[in-house]
Scaffold this motif. Structure first.
Motif, PDB file in Angstrom:
ATOM      1  N   MET A  75      52.737 113.703 -54.022  1.00  0.00           N
ATOM      2  CA  MET A  75      51.665 114.256 -54.826  1.00  0.00           C
ATOM      3  C   MET A  75      50.572 113.188 -54.965  1.00  0.00           C
ATOM      4  N   ASP A  76      49.314 113.617 -54.807  1.00  0.00           N
ATOM      5  CA  ASP A  76      48.227 112.640 -54.892  1.00  0.00           C
ATOM      6  C   ASP A  76      47.930 112.256 -56.348  1.00  0.00           C
ATOM      7  N   GLU A 113      45.196 112.193 -58.127  1.00  0.00           N
ATOM      8  CA  GLU A 113      44.373 113.120 -58.906  1.00  0.00           C
ATOM      9  C   GLU A 113      45.220 114.257 -59.481  1.00  0.00           C
ATOM     10  N   THR A 114      46.121 114.796 -58.670  1.00  0.00           N
ATOM     11  CA  THR A 114      46.995 115.874 -59.137  1.00  0.00           C
ATOM     12  C   THR A 114      47.931 115.379 -60.233  1.00  0.00           C
ATOM     13  N   LEU A 142      45.836 115.198 -63.384  1.00  0.00           N
ATOM     14  CA  LEU A 142      45.528 116.534 -63.905  1.00  0.00           C
ATOM     15  C   LEU A 142      46.763 117.203 -64.495  1.00  0.00           C
ATOM     16  N   ASP A 143      47.898 117.033 -63.847  1.00  0.00           N
ATOM     17  CA  ASP A 143      49.142 117.605 -64.384  1.00  0.00           C
ATOM     18  C   ASP A 143      49.480 116.981 -65.742  1.00  0.00           C
ATOM     19  N   ARG A 179      40.399 123.579 -62.756  1.00  0.00           N
ATOM     20  CA  ARG A 179      41.665 123.902 -62.085  1.00  0.00           C
ATOM     21  C   ARG A 179      42.319 125.115 -62.742  1.00  0.00           C
TER      22      ARG A 179
END
Length: 183
Positions: free
Chosen positions: A1-2, A4-5, A8-9, A56
């Motif tokens: 998983m990057d 940024e993700t 955001l998560d 998102r």
């Protein structure tokens, strides 16, 4: 998983668990296991992070709203979109509060939702079910739905939001379908 993700998560989890006030850069860094410069690199600042969280979530919301109609009835399609918005706000009130805050400053956040509703109203006007001009009818539908959604922001009980939602939807539709000669 990057990265940024991951950020955001973590921000979405904090938002849902503790509300918009808990969405601080420090809290998000701790939850995501990153340093503040990483957040600034990806999002610019806290507001940029918040907008990214909202964008998102709105993409997921719009995917649901654009779902193929289970009915060919144009009015039921309009009601479906209305109900999806109300249910979204009821299920994710913290996210909805953050969305509402950012949409006031960045109206483009609501543009796709408005355009979809406008298109549905346009079809009702084109078929003669709504008697007023499309822009007037669309503004009325939008304003009434925003009134319902404001109840969620005011922490009204679900049953009250749902009852008001039905009342306002029916009232707007009745007015828009009323013959111009009807008093």
């Amino acid at each position: 998983m990057d990265t940024e993700t991951v950020i955001l998560d973590a921000a979405a989890r904090l938002l849902e668990a503790l509300g918009p006030a808990a969405l601080t850069t420090r809290a998000v860094c701790e939850a995501a296991g990153v340093k503040a410069p990483t957040i600034y690199h990806h999002f610019g600042d806290k507001e940029g992070l918040e907008r990214a969280v909202v964008r998102r979530a709105m993409a997921e919301f719009m995917q649901r709203k654009r779902a193929p109609a289970v009915t060919s009835d144009l009015l039921e399609q309009l009601r479906f979109g209305w109900d999806v918005a109300v249910e979204f706000a009821l299920k994710r009130p913290a996210l909805y509060a953050l969305f509402a805050q950012h949409a006031r400053l960045h109206p483009d956040l609501a543009a796709e939702g408005y355009a979809l509703m406008h298109a549905r109203v346009q079809r009702l006007v084109d078929t003669g079910r709504f008697r007023l001009p499309v822009d007037t009818a669309a503004r009325a539908v939008w304003a009434a739905s925003q009134g319902v959604l404001s109840l969620v922001h005011q922490n009204a009980a679900r049953k009250d939001v749902e009852a008001t939602s039905r009342l306002l939807f029916d009232a707007v539709v009745n007015e828009l379908t009323r013959s111009p000669s009807t008093p």
